[in-house]
Design an enzyme around this catalytic site. Structure first.
Site, PDB file in Angstrom:
ATOM      1  N   ASN A 144       1.047  -1.042   0.197  1.00 21.74           N
ATOM      2  CA  ASN A 144      -0.313   0.171  -0.642  1.00 21.74           C
ATOM      3  C   ASN A 144       0.807   1.372  -0.030  1.00 21.74           C
ATOM      4  O   ASN A 144       2.150   0.976   0.840  1.00 21.74           O
ATOM      5  CB  ASN A 144      -0.894   0.207   1.198  1.00 21.74           C
ATOM      6  CG  ASN A 144      -1.960  -0.996   0.777  1.00 21.74           C
ATOM      7  OD1 ASN A 144      -2.935  -0.744  -0.183  1.00 21.74           O
ATOM      8  ND2 ASN A 144      -2.558  -1.468   1.662  1.00 21.74           N
ATOM      9  N   CYS A 164      -4.869  -6.184  -4.607  1.00 22.66           N
ATOM     10  CA  CYS A 164      -6.063  -5.968  -3.130  1.00 22.66           C
ATOM     11  C   CYS A 164      -6.980  -6.609  -2.840  1.00 22.66           C
ATOM     12  O   CYS A 164      -7.039  -7.388  -3.989  1.00 22.66           O
ATOM     13  CB  CYS A 164      -6.801  -4.794  -3.298  1.00 22.66           C
ATOM     14  SG  CYS A 164      -7.420  -4.290  -2.033  1.00 22.66           S
ATOM     15  N   HIS A 194      -8.696   1.396  -3.636  1.00 26.09           N
ATOM     16  CA  HIS A 194      -9.070   1.787  -1.865  1.00 26.09           C
ATOM     17  C   HIS A 194      -9.973   2.602  -1.854  1.00 26.09           C
ATOM     18  O   HIS A 194     -10.676   3.740  -0.715  1.00 26.09           O
ATOM     19  CB  HIS A 194      -8.640   1.870  -1.346  1.00 26.09           C
ATOM     20  CG  HIS A 194      -7.650   0.576  -0.644  1.00 26.09           C
ATOM     21  ND1 HIS A 194      -6.565   1.020   0.916  1.00 26.09           N
ATOM     22  CD2 HIS A 194      -7.704  -0.549  -0.793  1.00 26.09           C
ATOM     23  CE1 HIS A 194      -6.109  -0.200   0.842  1.00 26.09           C
ATOM     24  NE2 HIS A 194      -6.564  -1.198   0.843  1.00 26.09           N
ATOM     25  N   TYR A 244     -13.548   1.782   2.808  1.00 33.52           N
ATOM     26  CA  TYR A 244     -12.781   2.424   3.225  1.00 33.52           C
ATOM     27  C   TYR A 244     -13.679   3.131   2.580  1.00 33.52           C
ATOM     28  O   TYR A 244     -13.088   5.194   2.607  1.00 33.52           O
ATOM     29  CB  TYR A 244     -11.345   2.438   2.017  1.00 33.52           C
ATOM     30  CG  TYR A 244     -10.084   1.318   2.385  1.00 33.52           C
ATOM     31  CD1 TYR A 244      -9.945   2.195   2.596  1.00 33.52           C
ATOM     32  CD2 TYR A 244     -10.592   0.892   1.509  1.00 33.52           C
ATOM     33  CE1 TYR A 244      -8.331   1.317   3.672  1.00 33.52           C
ATOM     34  CE2 TYR A 244      -9.301  -1.194   2.162  1.00 33.52           C
ATOM     35  CZ  TYR A 244      -8.349  -0.093   3.433  1.00 33.52           C
ATOM     36  OH  TYR A 244      -7.625  -1.646   3.148  1.00 33.52           O
TER      37      TYR A 244
END
Length: 421
Positions: A144, A164, A194, A244
């Site tokens: 990340n 992811c 995200h 997120y």
């Protein structure tokens, strides 16, 4: 085949190793190399990895080393799972932005920018060494912030795909709710890393029946609870946002919550201490239950699927990955990195067509894409002004007074990792 895991001393690694052992018919690993500079952690993780392979009858060998060049030599694929600065740096990322009333989080907002600035130069150095060792090797990035890191890799000409576990988590959850096999669930997953929405859930493939309305009608309360969002929000949107998105849709509420409890980094550091103690037990030959609380659920399945597709040995024909936009979302630049369903194979990712995106989501994607562009500029070229511009562009900040203060704090907390500071 030979696979190398950079950051192999991570407490995540046994999850990955368990997947390699269970799914060896999909991805036949001859040699698994775990490379890390943290020698003590690496040996504990490496020992458990060997025992997991032995318990499941896997014929491959597990090698541990702190020599990156040796580790990537002749590797068919290199998986990156780095945390530059460790949990201590993460704790700072999750703490000092709160002092300005902004979300403190390791992948988004000011904390996410700090992580990008620390991480991009390190990843690019590793990638260059991979390219020298084997120009045909694939780099699978799980580090990340995945979108920014993957964009840096692609921009430098590396054979890279970002990964992811958000999408595979939704796929498994929806399959369970529907009573079908995960392979039968296809997500219309769209956005940036995200920053994604499930706009349809299809049975059987990209052209299958959309059962998302059924899921929301019958299981909306549970889905909303898992996202920590009100059921009414999901009903009004008609889609399922990534968890997120709560940082955007309930920013002030999240800030109030984060100010009342220890950071996630503190929680994870304690879990890691416990996990490493478990890993040291020579009788342990499977991943412990505690690892599920560490995060990264289904990481191993996603990684095996992706590596198998890239290396020509199988894998699902369609997978959610991070790759160049190249016209997939026409309102974003071609060199933006998007997270969408793609047809996968030895030539890489070919994003599937995406239906027209609602302006409610497209606008936020465009805003964050602009931030990611500026963030990468700051990571590659340094300088206080570039950091300030990236922070000012981020929709979770956006006020010059906050951007000024956060710029100074970011640099102060990360000076040892910033060559230009």
């Amino acid at each position: 085949m030979k696979l190398t895991v950079v950051g192999g001393g991570s407490t995540y690694t046994p999850e990955l190793v368990d997947g390699f052992a269970r799914l060896r018919d999909t991805l036949p690993v001859r040699e698994l190399v775990l490379v890390d500079l943290a020698a003590e952690r690496l040996e504990l993780v490496g020992g458990l990895a060997r025992r997991i392979f032995a318990r499941q009858g896997h014929p491959g060998r597990v090698v541990t080393t702190d020599d990156l060049d040796r580790a990537v030599e002749d590797a068919d694929a290199v998986l990156l799972q780095l945390r530059v600065g460790g949990q201590a740096a993460r704790n700072e990322d999750e703490t000092w932005p709160l002092e300005c009333g902004c979300v403190g989080q390791e992948t988004t907002g000011a904390g996410g920018l700090a992580k990008a600035l620390r991480t991009v130069p390190v990843v690019l150095d590793i990638a260059e060494r991979v390219r020298r060792a084997n120009p045909r090797a694939w780099i699978i990035d799980f580090t990340n912030p995945v979108g920014i890191v993957t964009r840096a890799l692609l921009q430098a000409g590396h054979r890279a795909v970002g990964l992811c576990n958000v999408a595979i988590g939704f796929q498994r959850r929806f399959a369970d709710l529907l009573g079908v096999a995960p392979v039968d669930v296809h997500l219309d997953h769209v956005g940036l890393n995200h920053l994604t929405w499930e706009t349809a859930v299809r049975l059987g493939g990209p052209e299958g029946e959309n059962v998302l309305p059924k899921l929301l009608a019958e299981h909306g309360e549970g889905i909303a609870d898992a996202l920590h969002l009100p059921r009414a929000v999901l009903d009004r949107l008609g889609v399922v946002p990534s968890y997120y998105l709560r940082y955007y849709y309930a920013h002030d509420e999240v800030v109030r919550e984060l100010r009342t409890k220890p950071s996630r980094a503190v929680e994870v550091a304690e879990m890691e201490r416990q996990l490493l103690k478990l890993y040291a037990d020579p009788a342990l030959d499977e991943k412990p239950e505690l690892l599920a609380r560490r995060g990264g659920a289904y990481y191993s399945e996603a990684a095996v699927d992706l590596a198998a597709a890239l290396l020509g040995g199988g894998g699902s024909p369609y997978q959610v990955v991070n790759t160049y936009n190249n016209g997939t979302l026409p309102f974003l630049p071609d060199d933006a990195v998007v997270e969408v369903q793609a047809a996968m194979g030895p030539q890489g990712a070919a994003p599937l067509p995406v239906p027209e995106v609602d302006p409610l989501y497209a606008g936020l994607m465009a805003n964050v894409t602009a931030y990611e562009h500026l963030a990468l500029e700051a990571a590659l070229r340094g300088g206080r002004d570039r950091v300030f511009r990236a922070l000012l562009a981020h929709p979770l900040i956006g006020q010059y007074e906050y951007a000024e203060v956060l710029t100074d704090r970011l640099i102060a907390h990360n000076r040892e990792h910033l060559a230009w500071a």
